[in-house]
Every structure is written in C-alpha cells, then in structure tokens.
Write an enzyme that holds these catalytic residues in place. Structure first.
Site, PDB file in Angstrom:
ATOM      1  CG  ASP A 115      -1.948   1.044   1.246  1.00 58.93           C
ATOM      2  OD1 ASP A 115      -2.254   1.767   0.139  1.00 58.93           O
ATOM      3  OD2 ASP A 115      -2.770   1.174   2.430  1.00 58.93           O
ATOM      4  CG  ASP A 119      -3.565   3.775  -3.282  1.00 55.09           C
ATOM      5  OD1 ASP A 119      -4.405   2.974  -3.790  1.00 55.09           O
ATOM      6  OD2 ASP A 119      -3.514   4.433  -2.275  1.00 55.09           O
ATOM      7  CD  GLU A 120      -5.536  -0.949  -1.480  1.00 52.22           C
ATOM      8  OE1 GLU A 120      -5.421  -1.650  -0.636  1.00 52.22           O
ATOM      9  OE2 GLU A 120      -6.578  -0.378  -1.500  1.00 52.22           O
TER      10      GLU A 120
END
Length: 372
Positions: A22, A116-117
């Site tokens: 993350d 983003d993850e």
C-alpha cells in the site's frame, strides 16, 4: 491467553506467502515529490472551492485532522496553512504502472485493488528465502525507482496481509505468521475487519463484540441470527482464516445500495449524512467481494418521483470509501438544491475491468507451518 490454531488445517493445504503493498498517501506524496516547495507541508489533493472535497491528504495535513472526503472549507478551517493542488491522474497512473512493473518481476500473481495498492502471491518465488525479504526488497526498489514510500503486510492469506499493511504506516512493514495469526486477530478492534463498517461495528458493540477475541467467542448460530449472510465471513475472519486466491484477472460485478426516506430531505448536510451511510454499505460489500469499480453513479428521486442519475468515471478503480463518498457528494451537488426535496438516494459502483473473487461460503482451510 493460550495461543490456538485455526479450526481447520488439512494436511495437504498448500502454504502461501501473500504480500499486500500500500503506497503511503499516494496522490499527495506524488505531488510533494514533483514539487519541492510542497515537501514537509500540509497538502490536500482536490478542489479548494466552497463545495470542493479533499481527495487525498498528506501526512502533514492529517496531523490537523484533514482526511479524504472532507469538505474543503472544513479542511481549511482545521489547517489554515493547507495547500490545495489539483489531481493529476495521468501522472498517478504512470507511477502506478511503474510500481506494478516491479511487482511483476517477482510474480505474475499480482492483483491490483487500485492505483496505490495490490496483493502479490510470492509463494513460488525462490530467489529470496522468505516473503518478508521479498517485501523489504520491493519497498527498497519502489523507493529507489519512484522516490515514494510504501508499507507492506506479509502473511499467509489476503485478509491478514491487508490488515498488516496498515499496521506500521507510513513506510513500515508488518509480518503475521501462521502461528501469530490467531493472536493478531484476537487483539484487533472489529472495526478494522474488512466488511465491518461503522454501522456494523456499532451493532457489534451493542452485542458486546469489540475485538476479534469477542467475535471469535460467538457461535455460528449467534452470528447467523444477528448478521445473516455475513456470519460465515465473520466466523472465519475471527480465526484468521481466508483461502481466497490472489487473482490477476477478475470479473467484477456492480455494487450498489439505495434508501427511501419517510420524510423528504431538503437540507444538504442531512443528504450528505444519508449518503455517507449508503457509502458505508456499498464499501462494505466492495471489500467483502474484493470488487472496486471505476464508475460511480448517484441516483436521486425528488418528491414528485422524477429520478435523475449522475455518473462519473475514473481512470482507476475507486480507491477507498472516502473517495466513493467524495465523488457521490460531488454528483449530489449537481442536483441540489431543489425546492421539491429528496425522497431517495442511491450509490452504485460499476465499470469493473477485472473480476472480484467473492468470499467462499464454506469454511476456509488454514495454511500452517509457513516460514514467511
């Protein structure tokens, strides 16, 4: 407390090594990276107008209580020195692709959840001895390649890896081994369980369930009586059990919820509060099925039964419950104020380019004896 292992442990269950990566305050961190004048300062990505909404906040801004989905005027009031910058999703997408390229050098089993993850299944990777070593190397490579930090959760299943990645943010790592899993879950507040939103957490609290240990103490019959179809998920999660696979190609379903109100709504704040409850429900369903859409649709019904809809499509899957609410609020503002009043509100996520694997309804086998 005596440590116990999950209830089901078939001898032939293949051990897995799962990493959840993350990025830390991704959008805001990219802006700070690209503009040295923003570094070390409170930054909010989003509009600064009267009805603007914060899409993301730097850690410097978070210290003042600024958070995603917060009205810009509230954020500015909490942090007078807050600097607003407009979102640049083309840049965020390019950086995300760069990071995913690093992931793919370790495994083809990469399951992105948003820009983003992502989950990685590194069970088959042999060049490093443990998933912990792999996660640390990935974090170093991401920092060297992009100048950005990320946090990692390492465990034997997706449920624990995702929770662990948030444990030592920012720029941290948390490892939960099969032996540690039950104790780790037992100490967790139930509000941190994916699929347990604010309303469900309140209901659990009224039933005396505040931690994973409290949840584990309940029988399946008790959970079924109070939580219906979610009972089996809660029963297994409380034991650290989750056998969902990391799937790079997923077929996702649309998700939505709507509410009709006994009295028409006229006040914007009241509508946003109702929309927040709906966003909680939709996001709980999204987290349980691991399904995150790119298009958010707001449905609104006026008192005279006219029912317009408004939609916004992103170039990435909705990243969080707060982003879902922020978009829903922006769409709501295109339809109000209106003298007729509002009798129904609804939110839907759609436009799933990949497919979500739903939580299986049968007991999930645990993976034991894994050196991670």
């Amino acid at each position: 407390m005596t440590e116990t292992q999950p209830d089901t442990a078939p001898a032939d269950a293949p051990p897995r090594k799962i990493i959840h990566i993350d990025m830390d305050a991704f959008y805001a961190s990219v802006e700070q990276r690209d503009n040295p004048e923003l570094r070390g300062k409170p930054v909010a990505v989003g509009g600064s107008s009267g009805r603007g909404v914060v899409a993301a906040a730097s850690y410097e801004a978070r210290k003042f209580g600024v958070r995603s989905a917060m009205p810009s005027v509230t954020a500015k009031r909490r942090c007078p020195d807050l600097i607003f910058v407009r979102a640049r999703f083309d840049i965020y997408r390019a950086v995300s692709n760069q990071i995913r390229g690093i992931f793919k050098s370790y495994t083809e089993l990469v399951e992105p959840l948003s820009l983003d993850e992502a989950y990685l299944d590194v069970t088959a990777y042999r060049k490093l001895p443990t998933a912990t070593a792999i996660a640390e190397e990935i974090r170093t490579r991401v920092k060297d390649a992009t100048g950005l930090t990320c946090s990692a959760g390492v465990s034997y299943n997706k449920f624990l890896a995702k929770i662990a990645s948030d444990q030592n943010k920012p720029d941290g790592i948390c490892v939960v081994t099969p032996r540690q899993g039950p104790k780790f879950v037992a100490r967790l507040p139930v509000r941190r369980f994916h699929g347990v939103g604010p309303k469900t957490a309140e209901r659990m609290q009224r039933l005396g369930i505040e931690t994973g240990a409290d949840l584990r103490a309940q029988s399946q019959e008790f959970l079924q009586a109070h939580f219906g179809k979610s009972a089996n998920y809660y029963y297994r999660a409380a034991r650290g059990i989750d056998d969902r696979q990391v799937k790079p190609n997923r077929i996702r379903k649309s998700l939505g919820a709507e509410r009709t109100y006994g009295e028409d709504l006229h006040d914007r704040d009241a509508m946003v509060a109702k929309l927040e409850e709906i966003a909680d429900t939709v996001w709980q369903r999204a987290e349980k099925s691991e399904s995150y859409g790119r298009t958010v649709t707001l449905k609104l019904r006026y008192a005279d039964f006219e029912t317009p809809t408004r939609a916004r499509s992103l170039d990435h899957p909705v990243a969080s419950r707060n982003e879902l609410l922020a978009i829903g609020t922006e769409l709501l503002d295109t339809l109000i104020p209106d003298p007729r009043g509002v009798r129904l509100l609804g939110l839907t996520m759609s436009g799933f380019g990949e497919t979500g694997d739903t939580v299986d309804e049968q007991d999930q086998p645990a993976q034991l004896g894994l050196d991670i």
